[in-house]
Design a protein around this motif. Structure first.
Motif, PDB file in Angstrom:
ATOM      1  N   MET A   1       0.844  -1.198   0.000  1.00 19.64           N
ATOM      2  CA  MET A   1       0.000   0.000   0.000  1.00 19.64           C
ATOM      3  C   MET A   1       0.879   1.247   0.000  1.00 19.64           C
ATOM      4  SD  MET A   1      -3.221   0.834   2.529  1.00 19.64           S
ATOM      5  CE  MET A   1      -2.309   0.625   4.047  1.00 19.64           C
ATOM      6  N   ARG A   2       0.401   2.263  -0.683  1.00 19.35           N
ATOM      7  CA  ARG A   2       1.097   3.551  -0.678  1.00 19.35           C
ATOM      8  C   ARG A   2       0.341   4.517   0.217  1.00 19.35           C
ATOM      9  NH1 ARG A   2       2.254   4.270  -7.164  1.00 19.35           N
ATOM     10  NH2 ARG A   2       3.971   2.778  -7.307  1.00 19.35           N
ATOM     11  N   ILE A   3       1.046   5.033   1.196  1.00 19.34           N
ATOM     12  CA  ILE A   3       0.433   5.947   2.166  1.00 19.34           C
ATOM     13  C   ILE A   3       1.155   7.287   2.067  1.00 19.34           C
ATOM     14  CG2 ILE A   3      -0.122   6.328   4.598  1.00 19.34           C
ATOM     15  CD1 ILE A   3       0.266   3.285   5.029  1.00 19.34           C
ATOM     16  N   THR A   4       0.394   8.348   1.870  1.00 17.72           N
ATOM     17  CA  THR A   4       0.989   9.688   1.801  1.00 17.72           C
ATOM     18  C   THR A   4       0.467  10.517   2.973  1.00 17.72           C
ATOM     19  OG1 THR A   4       1.232   9.581  -0.592  1.00 17.72           O
ATOM     20  CG2 THR A   4       1.215  11.777   0.403  1.00 17.72           C
ATOM     21  N   VAL A   5       1.408  11.151   3.667  1.00 14.05           N
ATOM     22  CA  VAL A   5       1.064  11.905   4.873  1.00 14.05           C
ATOM     23  C   VAL A   5       1.486  13.359   4.695  1.00 14.05           C
ATOM     24  CG1 VAL A   5       1.413  12.078   7.375  1.00 14.05           C
ATOM     25  CG2 VAL A   5       1.458   9.824   6.260  1.00 14.05           C
ATOM     26  N   LEU A   6       0.585  14.272   4.996  1.00 20.37           N
ATOM     27  CA  LEU A   6       0.929  15.699   5.011  1.00 20.37           C
ATOM     28  C   LEU A   6       1.266  16.050   6.453  1.00 20.37           C
ATOM     29  CD1 LEU A   6      -0.423  15.418   2.273  1.00 20.37           C
ATOM     30  CD2 LEU A   6      -1.804  17.449   2.755  1.00 20.37           C
ATOM     31  N   ALA A   7       2.500  16.428   6.710  1.00 19.78           N
ATOM     32  CA  ALA A   7       2.915  16.516   8.119  1.00 19.78           C
ATOM     33  C   ALA A   7       3.573  17.830   8.489  1.00 19.78           C
ATOM     34  CB  ALA A   7       3.873  15.376   8.456  1.00 19.78           C
ATOM     35  N   GLY A   8       3.282  18.278   9.709  1.00 20.70           N
ATOM     36  CA  GLY A   8       4.010  19.376  10.321  1.00 20.70           C
ATOM     37  C   GLY A   8       5.124  18.811  11.170  1.00 20.70           C
ATOM     38  N   GLY A   9       5.230  19.295  12.406  1.00 17.17           N
ATOM     39  CA  GLY A   9       6.352  18.905  13.262  1.00 17.17           C
ATOM     40  C   GLY A   9       6.048  17.790  14.237  1.00 17.17           C
ATOM     41  N   VAL A  10       5.948  18.145  15.492  1.00 16.91           N
ATOM     42  CA  VAL A  10       5.934  17.157  16.578  1.00 16.91           C
ATOM     43  C   VAL A  10       4.794  16.141  16.459  1.00 16.91           C
ATOM     44  CG1 VAL A  10       5.927  16.846  19.078  1.00 16.91           C
ATOM     45  CG2 VAL A  10       7.001  18.881  18.084  1.00 16.91           C
ATOM     46  N   GLY A  11       3.547  16.626  16.321  1.00 11.54           N
ATOM     47  CA  GLY A  11       2.401  15.718  16.263  1.00 11.54           C
ATOM     48  C   GLY A  11       2.485  14.799  15.055  1.00 11.54           C
ATOM     49  N   GLY A  12       2.854  15.392  13.920  1.00 11.58           N
ATOM     50  CA  GLY A  12       2.985  14.599  12.703  1.00 11.58           C
ATOM     51  C   GLY A  12       4.062  13.541  12.835  1.00 11.58           C
ATOM     52  N   ALA A  13       5.192  13.934  13.434  1.00  6.40           N
ATOM     53  CA  ALA A  13       6.328  13.010  13.564  1.00  6.40           C
ATOM     54  C   ALA A  13       5.972  11.837  14.472  1.00  6.40           C
ATOM     55  CB  ALA A  13       7.548  13.752  14.094  1.00  6.40           C
TER      56      ALA A  13
ATOM     57  N   GLY B   1       6.278  17.319   3.824  1.00 10.15           N
ATOM     58  CA  GLY B   1       6.506  18.113   5.036  1.00 10.15           C
ATOM     59  C   GLY B   1       6.289  19.601   4.825  1.00 10.15           C
ATOM     60  N   ASN B   2       5.781  20.225   5.853  1.00 11.05           N
ATOM     61  CA  ASN B   2       5.613  21.676   5.841  1.00 11.05           C
ATOM     62  C   ASN B   2       6.982  22.368   5.873  1.00 11.05           C
ATOM     63  OD1 ASN B   2       4.603  24.336   6.252  1.00 11.05           O
ATOM     64  ND2 ASN B   2       4.863  24.071   8.476  1.00 11.05           N
ATOM     65  N   THR B   3       7.156  23.343   4.996  1.00  8.38           N
ATOM     66  CA  THR B   3       8.406  24.116   5.017  1.00  8.38           C
ATOM     67  C   THR B   3       8.141  25.603   5.239  1.00  8.38           C
ATOM     68  OG1 THR B   3       8.365  24.364   2.614  1.00  8.38           O
ATOM     69  CG2 THR B   3       9.638  22.506   3.506  1.00  8.38           C
TER      70      THR B   3
ATOM     71  N   SER C   1       0.633  24.311   9.831  1.00  6.82           N
ATOM     72  CA  SER C   1       1.405  23.161   9.332  1.00  6.82           C
ATOM     73  C   SER C   1       0.728  22.575   8.092  1.00  6.82           C
ATOM     74  CB  SER C   1       1.544  22.080  10.409  1.00  6.82           C
ATOM     75  OG  SER C   1       2.298  22.570  11.503  1.00  6.82           O
ATOM     76  N   ILE C   2      -0.493  22.065   8.274  1.00  7.56           N
ATOM     77  CA  ILE C   2      -1.218  21.508   7.125  1.00  7.56           C
ATOM     78  C   ILE C   2      -1.675  22.637   6.198  1.00  7.56           C
ATOM     79  CG2 ILE C   2      -3.146  20.044   6.401  1.00  7.56           C
ATOM     80  CD1 ILE C   2      -1.164  18.519   8.114  1.00  7.56           C
ATOM     81  N   GLY C   3      -2.025  23.763   6.790  1.00  8.22           N
ATOM     82  CA  GLY C   3      -2.509  24.907   6.013  1.00  8.22           C
ATOM     83  C   GLY C   3      -1.593  25.294   4.865  1.00  8.22           C
TER      84      GLY C   3
END
Lengths: 313, 313
Positions: free
Chosen positions: A1-13, A32-34, A204-206
């Protein structure tokens, strides 16, 4: 399965640690958010990318959730002895080596996605970590100060002022001209499921969704999209997402955050929503699950990842 | 009295401590060698300027004679963990803060002389420290390797190879286009005495004199010029000046080094020469003094400075 995650920092990690544990043989791509990146002391600092990289690579300070374990601050102390501002950003010695390398590779002309891949070779995070864009994007915050309204970099507001200055709005400077980094749109289009972990929905996600082309891809991809609420009992589990939500006029509760993302078929992106038991149920989202969302340890994070992905696949 | 010193690193810095102690109310200007400067990890490193600044500012590692006291190497260890070369230059954490600041100020457009003055505000060295030039000049060394002749940066030859690769010649890359930094020529012209401390005559004093305009000013200034031999008993007190002298065909003895600088009136620059008792006497130099030149402590360095300046004033 391919899983794609949109992530910020601590919670995402932390969620990603659980996801990798729950799906060890699946292909995980992290966008990742930059937008909270900052140039400091002449160095390019990418806090969210590094939090994901260090966490998955075993180098994170697990107590704080960010920065390197066994960190020291000799360089920062010396900068202070010179009186060389800014000093409010806790630039650790170990962390600084990452920024030195990144800055040199960027100066040599490599794009941020290739630089991130080069740094990840050391950390072997077990996922493909992509910046949302190679272009410079920075979140700035319009705040009230004694001298009237002012704009400052998100990190200054977040770290120096602990988000205590009332924020009127966030601007993702440079976002209109940004393009998704290499592999980002493919990861969204070719994924079997897309996950929004309990990262800050505003800053982050925004910004990830605000990169031209990314929201459109998330709206149109055949993959189901499932999110996890980072707001529990009306407060963020970690960080200051409530203050950020207030600035954009969204109530700090799980259902309101789900409504902010919006339900698929209703102009939004969510096919599924996972939130803490006892919190308000989202309306409109096709599938929702009330469960325990607190990630006390890797096993809890893995279970949360399992039920989250399982909700829509 | 105005005293101008052309200085390299360790030997020059130790002499300067003595000079400042012997002449506390006089105006001391140091023209520092910048030809062993190097860009490392994206940072501008000025080893000789920093050795002078740290030594006079009380921040030096007195045992080694270079680098910061109580130094740590966390950043360098991390660069090593990433496998990010080069790792042979001992870039300490404390030292690195200096290079971070210097690099940012240079990037912001400030010339090296102003940057050096800004850094010196913290260290309060009690002298005016000027780089010989604001322009990029780098000493490269032509050496034999297993693969044939090759050129490398002086620091790589000196630090990584401990000057063990036979050197055929030194090239001061960029020197022809370099101009003296602000204040350098004035300091030479308006000085009451000019001192060449026991710095390396080939790679420290050599490049300073090779900046177009500096040798001419030293030749023509009304101020007397006095040098101190860094070669004692046919060997350098510190460093590897003998290897450098061999590469340019100068014997490693005090009289030969004096002859290399040359006597004033004979096409050279020396009015006076101070050397270790028992070493060969220089020919042609107007005034010479055999004495003890070893600087075991500040008092010895002060006495050496006193007799050196006294020899020609």
């Amino acid at each position: 399965m391919r899983i794609t995650v949109l992530a910020g920092g601590v919670g995402g990690a932390r969620f990603l640690v659980g996801l990798r544990s729950a799906y060890p043989n699946d292909e995980i791509t992290v966008i990742g958010n930059t937008a909270d990146d900052i140039w400091l002391q002449g160095l390019k600092v990418c806090p969210d990318l590094d939090t994901v990289m260090y966490t998955l690579g075993g180098g994170i300070d697990t107590d704080r959730g960010w920065g390197r374990r066994d960190e020291t601050y000799t360089v920062l102390d010396e900068l202070g002895a010179y009186g060389f501002e800014p000093l409010w950003f806790t630039l650790g010695d170990r962390d600084l080596a990452t920024h030195l390398i990144r800055t040199q590779l960027l100066s040599a002309g490599y794009p941020l996605d290739e630089v991130t891949a080069a740094l990840c070779k050391r950390w072997d995070p077990g996922v493909t970590l992509l910046p949302m864009t190679n272009d410079r994007v920075e979140t700035h915050v319009v705040v009230d100060t004694d001298a009237g309204p002012a704009a400052m970099h998100f990190q200054q507001w977040w770290v120096q002022h602990r988000a205590a200055l009332p924020a009127h709005r966030f601007t993702f400077v440079g976002i209109d001209a940004a393009t998704p980094a290499s592999g980002v749109l493919d990861a969204i289009w070719q994924s079997d499921v897309i996950v929004l972990p309990p990262s800050n929905p505003v800053v982050s996600i925004g910004p990830i969704l605000a990169v031209p082309g990314i929201r459109e891809a998330v709206l149109d991809t055949p993959a189901p999209v499932v999110g996890v609420s980072g707001i529990v009992g009306g407060r963020p589990v970690k960080g200051m997402a409530d203050v950020c939500l207030a600035a954009i006029g969204v109530a700090a509760d799980a259902a309101s955050v789900a409504a902010h993302y919006g339900a698929r078929g209703d102009g939004g992106i969510l096919d599924g929503w996972v939130y803490e038991s006892g919190d308000p149920e989202p309306t409109s989202v096709r599938a929702s699950l009330a469960t325990t969302t607190l990630m006390h340890d890797e096993a809890a994070a893995a279970e949360l990842a399992r039920v989250t992905v399982g909700l829509v696949t």
